[in-house]
Scaffold this active site. Sequence first.
Site, PDB file in Angstrom:
ATOM      1  N   ARG A  12       0.665  -1.220  -0.051  1.00  0.00           N
ATOM      2  CA  ARG A  12       0.050   0.078   0.048  1.00  0.00           C
ATOM      3  C   ARG A  12       0.824   1.289  -0.028  1.00  0.00           C
ATOM      4  NH1 ARG A  12      -3.959  -0.690   4.005  1.00  0.00           N
ATOM      5  NH2 ARG A  12      -5.290  -1.741   2.306  1.00  0.00           N
ATOM      6  N   TYR A  13       1.782   1.344   0.960  1.00  0.00           N
ATOM      7  CA  TYR A  13       2.766   2.300   1.000  1.00  0.00           C
ATOM      8  C   TYR A  13       3.830   2.414   0.240  1.00  0.00           C
ATOM      9  CZ  TYR A  13      -0.202   3.387   5.349  1.00  0.00           C
ATOM     10  OH  TYR A  13      -1.117   3.296   6.051  1.00  0.00           O
ATOM     11  N   CYS A  57      -2.689 -17.967  15.615  1.00  0.00           N
ATOM     12  CA  CYS A  57      -2.599 -17.103  16.557  1.00  0.00           C
ATOM     13  C   CYS A  57      -2.585 -17.796  18.079  1.00  0.00           C
ATOM     14  CB  CYS A  57      -3.893 -16.014  16.640  1.00  0.00           C
ATOM     15  SG  CYS A  57      -3.612 -14.872  15.375  1.00  0.00           S
ATOM     16  N   ASP A  72     -11.364  -0.713  13.921  1.00  0.00           N
ATOM     17  CA  ASP A  72     -11.763  -1.028  12.380  1.00  0.00           C
ATOM     18  C   ASP A  72     -13.197  -1.226  12.310  1.00  0.00           C
ATOM     19  OD1 ASP A  72      -9.261  -0.234  11.526  1.00  0.00           O
ATOM     20  OD2 ASP A  72      -8.462  -2.423  11.591  1.00  0.00           O
ATOM     21  N   ASP A  77      -7.280   3.888  10.715  1.00  0.00           N
ATOM     22  CA  ASP A  77      -6.984   3.082   9.469  1.00  0.00           C
ATOM     23  C   ASP A  77      -8.140   3.376   8.604  1.00  0.00           C
ATOM     24  OD1 ASP A  77      -5.184   1.997   8.047  1.00  0.00           O
ATOM     25  OD2 ASP A  77      -4.885   0.366   9.311  1.00  0.00           O
ATOM     26  N   CYS A 125      -8.301 -12.784  19.208  1.00  0.00           N
ATOM     27  CA  CYS A 125      -9.149 -11.472  19.662  1.00  0.00           C
ATOM     28  C   CYS A 125     -10.442 -11.388  19.338  1.00  0.00           C
ATOM     29  CB  CYS A 125      -8.025 -10.685  19.450  1.00  0.00           C
ATOM     30  SG  CYS A 125      -6.420 -10.880  20.106  1.00  0.00           S
ATOM     31  N   CYS A 143     -10.548  -8.689  16.342  1.00  0.00           N
ATOM     32  CA  CYS A 143      -9.628  -8.832  15.245  1.00  0.00           C
ATOM     33  C   CYS A 143     -10.198  -8.345  13.905  1.00  0.00           C
ATOM     34  CB  CYS A 143      -9.383 -10.366  15.103  1.00  0.00           C
ATOM     35  SG  CYS A 143      -8.274 -10.583  13.681  1.00  0.00           S
TER      36      CYS A 143
END
Length: 419
Positions: free
Chosen positions: A113-114, A126, A294, A331, A130, A133
């Site tokens: 992306r960057y 994992c 998010d 984000d 979480c 997530c």
Amino acid sequence: MISKVKDCFNASNEEFSDWNWQYRHRITTVEELEKLIPLSEPEKEDIRKALEVFPMAISPYYASLIDPEDPGCPIRMQAVPLLAELQKSSWELEDPLCEDSDSPSEESCITHRYPDRVLFLISNRCGMYCRHCTRKRRVGNREYDYSEKVIREGIEYVREHPEVRDVLLSGGDALLVSDERLDWLLRELFDIPHVEIVRIGTRAPVTLPQRITPELCEILGKYPSVWLNTHFNHPKEITPEAKKAMNMLSRAGIPLGNQSVLLRGVNDCPTIIKKLCHELLRIKTRPYYLYQCDLSFGLEHFRTSVARGIEIIEMLRGHTSGLAVPTFVVDAPGGGGKIPVGPNYLISNSDNGVTLRNYEGVICMYSEPAEYSAVCPQKCSICDKHPGLKSDTGLAKLYDEENDIISLEPEGLERKLRF
């Protein structure tokens, strides 16, 4: 609680200290969970319904941190499913950050992306799932490490793109691969001349601190510039075991950072975040980012207002050292990347100076120099050799005198199509 968990699993101290044992004995069912914390029949039914969509996995260690008498325990809220996870809002997305769209192909482990860095996914496993997530589309339904073929293709992508100087290893959890696989991958990446740093994204020090072993630290410490970012969300997570893991990493020379997520009912409080940041600094870990939660499916009950995050930063800046103040970021949905947001300390500006306020409300004038023009010192040869530093991306185009650009406009602008 830790004694209760050990007794429940009939685990010796040696077994409980083994990360592989912890991983194999993660709590994945309601029946296992109710042996540790009291659950009413409605709660058990709600958890079962949630598990039909999003699986549960809690390491015995992390489960031992849950206060069984507190339904609002911040550890429990991050680990135990709720029926609220099935309530999907119209603005929630499967891939809110468009990571898949910024990948070379559907099978690729790379997100680019960057301009100068890539995300390199190496594992789908994992230590704990979480509940907040952002990658629920990838993690949980099937556990695996990415194949050697896919990893090699990722390495070749980095090799073929000389603009990439920074590689972020993530997953899942990047430290859930074997020592041998991680050692091999780091060696391959650092053999690429233009790779300057490799960052590792992991929650292992929080949910599976037993994973941080002397052998792992020796591997990470032998490479020139490995950085590690972890994910503590609450001071209760900074236990003696977590402190030991982070101290082992810092003694191995690994720079450490932390990325927290702002979660309703878990840490959306200035006092909690301040204590968390102070505790992080005590274990030589820089509070790096505080993320707005998010727009992933099933996370509405975790999200706070952006204004709350800004308020928390306002309560930190000036009231504690700058080292203890993370950058609050959103984000951006659609792949816009991390956008820093925070209190506004600039009141106005003029030719003569800028008017500023501080954390106390003091207002001052900062005078600008009488004569100044933005000229690169000594007509810097670095800029001449690397024009991309100046003008190839986004807003930088507006600041480059060599570009005849006075504005940036999105494609398909309606007023441009009228005539």
